[in-house]
Design a protein around this motif. Sequence first.
Motif, short mmCIF file in Angstrom:
data_model
loop_
_atom_site.label_atom_id
_atom_site.label_comp_id
_atom_site.label_asym_id
_atom_site.label_seq_id
_atom_site.Cartn_x
_atom_site.Cartn_y
_atom_site.Cartn_z
N MET A 1 0.83 -1.21 0.00
CA MET A 1 0.00 0.00 0.00
C MET A 1 0.86 1.25 0.00
SD MET A 1 -3.42 -0.41 0.05
CE MET A 1 -3.04 -1.22 -1.48
N GLY A 2 0.27 2.33 -0.45
CA GLY A 2 1.03 3.56 -0.63
C GLY A 2 1.32 4.29 0.67
N ALA A 3 1.90 5.45 0.54
CA ALA A 3 2.19 6.28 1.69
C ALA A 3 0.88 6.80 2.26
CB ALA A 3 3.09 7.45 1.26
N PRO A 4 0.89 7.26 3.52
CA PRO A 4 -0.37 7.72 4.10
C PRO A 4 -0.97 8.93 3.39
CG PRO A 4 1.50 8.13 5.57
CD PRO A 4 1.98 7.27 4.47
N GLY A 6 -1.92 11.24 0.01
CA GLY A 6 -2.08 11.51 -1.41
C GLY A 6 -1.66 10.39 -2.33
N HIS A 7 -1.27 10.76 -3.54
CA HIS A 7 -0.94 9.78 -4.56
C HIS A 7 0.52 9.81 -4.90
CE1 HIS A 7 -2.44 6.86 -7.41
NE2 HIS A 7 -3.47 6.85 -6.60
N ASP A 160 -4.59 2.17 -7.63
CA ASP A 160 -3.75 1.35 -6.75
C ASP A 160 -4.14 -0.12 -6.82
OD1 ASP A 160 -2.09 3.24 -5.85
OD2 ASP A 160 -2.99 3.48 -3.87
N VAL A 161 -5.46 -0.37 -6.82
CA VAL A 161 -5.94 -1.74 -6.83
C VAL A 161 -5.48 -2.44 -8.11
CG1 VAL A 161 -7.99 -3.19 -6.84
CG2 VAL A 161 -7.92 -1.16 -5.41
#
Lengths: 222, 249
Positions: A1-4, A6-7, A160-161
């Motif tokens: 999963m990304g950073a907490p 934004g994108h 992301d998915v």
Amino acid sequence: MGAPHGHKLHFHGHSWLHRLPAHVKLVALVAFMLTVVATPRDWYPVFAGYFLMLVALVAISHVPPTYLAKRMVVEVPFVVFAALLPFVATGPQVEVLGLSLSEQGLLGAWGLLVKGTLGVLASLLLAATTEPGALLAGLERLRMPPLLVQIMGFMIRYLDVVTDELRRMHVARESRGFSARDPRQWPVIAKSAGVLFIRSYERGERVHLAMLSRGYDGRMPR
Amino acid sequence: MSVPVLDLQGVAFAYPDGHQALHGVDLHVHQGERVALLGPNGAGKTTLVLHLNGILMPGLGSVSVSGLPVTKENLLEVRRRVGIVFQDPDDQLFMGTVREDVAFGPKNLGLRGPELERRVLEALEAVGMAEYADRPPHHLSFGQRRRVAVATVLAMQPEVLVLDEPSSNLDPASRRELADILRSLDVTVLLVTHDLPYALELCPRSVILSDGVVAADGPTADILGDEALMKAHRLELPFGFDPRFASRP
Ligand SMILES: Nc1ncnc2c1ncn2[C@@H]1O[C@H](COP(=O)(O)OP(=O)(O)O)[C@@H](O)[C@H]1O
Ligand SMILES: [Mg+2]
């Protein structure tokens, strides 16, 4: 999963540029792009002025220049195309380092490069200083049709998915000895692309079912 | 007895490709019950769930929710009464923030303003996720996303909560947290699962769905204890688990 926050293109910060309302930035970006495109390509000092302006904005935003530079690679295909122009264009020729190049082609390449680079840099700066959600709200305030804004919202949500799915398929392929270097195996890539498409399509259907289950009737509640 | 919350009579269904997934299912669930719907993969559990709120309509038979028949005209009310939590939280959470996502259902019911705010907050508090209200759902852990998915339907104040394989992909701690949440809710629950210890822990009554029909219906401990029945329907207890000795809260 990304950073907490934004994108992937977003760089978290609290500068003046970060806090500027998204719709203002959007309008400014479009105006800037139109101006750049309309500027005759041999007004060299004017382009220097545009560039300095962007550099000043980057400085204000506290986004590290290397962060933007890394993301400039999207421009590479244009650079390649621009580099070809002086060789393929016709008309009067000039000698550069022993190569005979088309004058028109050189000027065309310069125009493409400088305008493209300014546009990409300005867009990256917008993306780096604006949360995707704020961007959508900005578009809505600029009277973008709600349906289009919704579709873009879904796109951001599921990017992301889908990239996750893509990565998992890639890992699964490589784990079974696949190599993308061997052209004989390229059909496999085409097939995985097809599978990814079908999976995404089916996910779309499942999301739609989940929406219907919560009383969705085809219109987003406001 | 009172009007059952879920009332299925002879529900049969075939998918458009001709595959007959349900062969006449009879099932009644009463107010305040917690019932486990057990069955191996492919038994037709998810297909049955999609009948409960009219996503799929039975080819034969009927479905009613607290006396209201599931028909085209009643869809919105049926969907308010039956809250379904789907298997993959990524299918259920599609908005930019947790708050917007939880608000989606109640908004479709026409709620606005402070009343909407209150519903959203209550639902998030019920699953212990209130502090995440402004986060994008895809930045949460899997267990947190599952809890938010539960909140999205709780916010519609359903009469029955239907969960499709809620414990799948959860680590033991998240699994237990979800069980605690489900126990704390004052709502009728239909728990679809093949996680048998989970069924025993949460549901006094179990129903086995096998090959599109109800094969057994009774107290969970009795059903899990009936080895021949379990074997006949491809249901296996985890190694070392004996329902006779499992302590129940
Ligand atoms: N969209 C569909 N089209 C055709 N057949 C399906 C579809 N969805 C499920 N099935 C079939 O229906 C049967 C029951 O599926 P499902 O309800 O998903 O089972 P479960 O949830 O118990 O694992 C399976 O044999 C499955 O292959
Ligand atoms: Mg299923």
